[in-house]
Design a protein around this motif. Structure first.
Motif, mmCIF file in Angstrom:
data_model
loop_
_atom_site.group_PDB
_atom_site.id
_atom_site.type_symbol
_atom_site.label_atom_id
_atom_site.label_comp_id
_atom_site.label_asym_id
_atom_site.label_seq_id
_atom_site.Cartn_x
_atom_site.Cartn_y
_atom_site.Cartn_z
ATOM 1 N N LEU A 149 0.835 -1.199 0.000
ATOM 2 C CA LEU A 149 0.000 0.000 0.000
ATOM 3 C C LEU A 149 0.873 1.254 0.000
ATOM 4 O O LEU A 149 0.589 2.220 -0.720
ATOM 5 N N SER A 150 1.942 1.238 0.782
ATOM 6 C CA SER A 150 2.868 2.371 0.808
ATOM 7 C C SER A 150 3.558 2.541 -0.535
ATOM 8 O O SER A 150 3.761 3.671 -0.999
ATOM 9 N N PHE A 151 3.938 1.424 -1.164
ATOM 10 C CA PHE A 151 4.569 1.497 -2.490
ATOM 11 C C PHE A 151 3.613 2.108 -3.513
ATOM 12 O O PHE A 151 4.014 2.957 -4.327
ATOM 13 N N ILE A 152 2.350 1.681 -3.484
ATOM 14 C CA ILE A 152 1.360 2.211 -4.428
ATOM 15 C C ILE A 152 1.117 3.696 -4.169
ATOM 16 O O ILE A 152 1.064 4.500 -5.109
ATOM 17 N N ASP A 153 0.975 4.080 -2.904
ATOM 18 C CA ASP A 153 0.753 5.491 -2.573
ATOM 19 C C ASP A 153 1.934 6.347 -3.022
ATOM 20 O O ASP A 153 1.749 7.456 -3.541
ATOM 21 N N LEU A 154 3.138 5.832 -2.810
ATOM 22 C CA LEU A 154 4.341 6.556 -3.223
ATOM 23 C C LEU A 154 4.364 6.745 -4.737
ATOM 24 O O LEU A 154 4.626 7.842 -5.240
ATOM 25 N N ALA B 79 -6.626 1.743 -9.386
ATOM 26 C CA ALA B 79 -7.345 0.469 -9.344
ATOM 27 C C ALA B 79 -6.609 -0.543 -8.470
ATOM 28 O O ALA B 79 -7.238 -1.308 -7.721
ATOM 29 N N ALA B 80 -5.271 -0.545 -8.541
ATOM 30 C CA ALA B 80 -4.485 -1.469 -7.722
ATOM 31 C C ALA B 80 -4.708 -1.202 -6.239
ATOM 32 O O ALA B 80 -4.791 -2.137 -5.432
ATOM 33 N N GLU B 81 -4.841 0.079 -5.868
ATOM 34 C CA GLU B 81 -5.090 0.398 -4.461
ATOM 35 C C GLU B 81 -6.475 -0.086 -4.027
ATOM 36 O O GLU B 81 -6.642 -0.581 -2.907
ATOM 37 N N CYS B 82 -7.457 0.037 -4.916
ATOM 38 C CA CYS B 82 -8.805 -0.461 -4.603
ATOM 39 C C CYS B 82 -8.766 -1.948 -4.280
ATOM 40 O O CYS B 82 -9.298 -2.393 -3.247
ATOM 41 N N PHE B 83 -8.143 -2.724 -5.158
ATOM 42 C CA PHE B 83 -8.107 -4.177 -4.969
ATOM 43 C C PHE B 83 -7.208 -4.570 -3.793
ATOM 44 O O PHE B 83 -7.485 -5.559 -3.100
ATOM 45 N N LEU B 84 -6.136 -3.806 -3.572
ATOM 46 C CA LEU B 84 -5.268 -4.114 -2.439
ATOM 47 C C LEU B 84 -5.985 -3.872 -1.115
ATOM 48 O O LEU B 84 -5.824 -4.637 -0.156
ATOM 49 N N LEU B 85 -6.791 -2.821 -1.052
ATOM 50 C CA LEU B 85 -7.596 -2.576 0.151
ATOM 51 C C LEU B 85 -8.571 -3.725 0.392
ATOM 52 O O LEU B 85 -8.870 -4.066 1.551
ATOM 53 N N SER B 86 -9.057 -4.338 -0.697
ATOM 54 C CA SER B 86 -9.918 -5.521 -0.564
ATOM 55 C C SER B 86 -9.131 -6.692 0.029
ATOM 56 O O SER B 86 -9.635 -7.419 0.899
#
Length: 330
Positions: free
Chosen positions: A85-90, A127-134
């Motif tokens: 999640l941190s990698f995606i946010d970064l 979209a990756a963050e959406c699915f990762l939160l799932s």
């Protein structure tokens, strides 16, 4: 199974986007982003604010990744997902903020290929963050509803699958989105009424019929949001049911505390996305959408590491342990 490499996939997609830009039959060679304000004073103030936010985002997310990597007690499924999640946010913030900072000081021009590349990475990482939160919600479900089976159920293989899946699905989602968007024709105006290349202002700029593309975008965005939201909602309904069955007050508080950070992050992220994308294009408002866009593209990537660290004693204790080890090694 060979692991999915986001960096390698993004590098290859740049070549594909360059080919799309060359094939597109349009008179527009580049775009002009209108930005957030015409006032030089406001632009300078926004530059300083966004620069501070971006530096905080970098520090927070890189710091989160390093703490989790360096502290063995955080090598658990929950923090494995938090690392990604941190990698995606970064990455998400880096796609938007540096270009926005440049535009606030200099030219607002962005090349045709650069615009579609920014759009591709933006959609892919969102979209990756959406699915990762799932995936994180599923992890919390197993941890609270089946704590005795948690170490076996959340195996390393399953954790990697729950991370690889979001990257792969989001990559395909974003690539299809950009390929369809590349079929648009831009005849005269090249002024994008936004501070980055988002789908709505690009659609509004096209001189061809966008109905089919809009339907496709609604299907892709809607399915991404619905699938991930249904997964998260189902997980938390089961979690709530389990928590209510706990007799002790301390047990309930501990169970709630393990989910509070994730639930807060989900609420903020999904709330802004739904407001922006799940509505007809006719209701598109430059002012409102820009404010919301600033929030989820620039502010939320900064908030996530704060949400997951300030509300998490394990992360705080891990930071103390890492700093103590560094002092002892000197």
């Amino acid at each position: 199974m060979k692991a999915f490499s986001p960096t390698l996939a993004l590098t290859r997609s740049l070549k594909q986007l360059n080919m799309i830009g060359r094939r597109n039959n349009t008179n527009v060679a580049d775009f002009i982003l209108t930005g957030l304000s015409d006032s030089e004073e406001v632009q300078m103030a926004l530059f300083m604010l966004f620069l501070l936010i971006y530096l905080t985002t970098m520090l927070g997310n890189v710091g989160m990744i390093l703490i989790i990597r360096l502290d063995l007690q955080l090598h658990t499924p929950m923090y494995f997902f938090l690392t990604h999640l941190s990698f995606i946010d970064l990455s998400y913030s880096t796609v938007i903020t540096p270009k926005t900072l440049v535009n606030l000081l200099t030219s607002n021009h962005i090349s045709f290929t650069g615009c579609f590349a920014q759009m591709f990475f933006f959609v892919f990482l969102g979209a990756a963050e959406c699915f990762l939160l799932s995936s994180m919600a599923c992890d919390r479900y197993v941890a609270i509803c089946s704590p005795l089976h948690y170490p076996v159920t959340m195996s390393k293989r399953l954790c990697h699958a729950l991370v690889t899946g979001p990257y792969v699905i989001s990559f395909i989602n974003s690539f299809v989105n950009v390929v369809w968007m590349s079929r648009l024709h831009f005849c005269d105006s090249n002024v994008v009424r936004h501070f980055f290349c988002d789908t709505s202002p690009i659609l509004a700029l096209s001189c061809t019929d966008t109905y089919d593309i809009e339907i496709m975008i609604y299907i892709l965005a809607g399915s991404t949001l619905m699938v991930s939201l249904i997964t998260i909602s189902a997980s938390y309904m089961s979690i709530l049911s389990t928590i209510l069955k706990i007799n002790s007050t301390s047990g309930k508080q501990k169970a709630f505390s393990t989910c509070a950070s994730h639930l807060l992050g989900v609420t903020i992220f999904y709330g802004t996305l739904i407001f922006t994308y799940l509505k007809p294009r006719k209701s598109y408002s430059l002012g409102k959408d820009q404010v919301v866009s600033v929030f989820y593209t620039i502010v939320i990537p900064m908030l996530n590491p704060l949400i997951y660290s300030l509300r998490n004693k394990e992360v705080k204790n891990a930071l103390i342990r890492v700093m103590q080890r560094r002092q002892d090694s000197r």
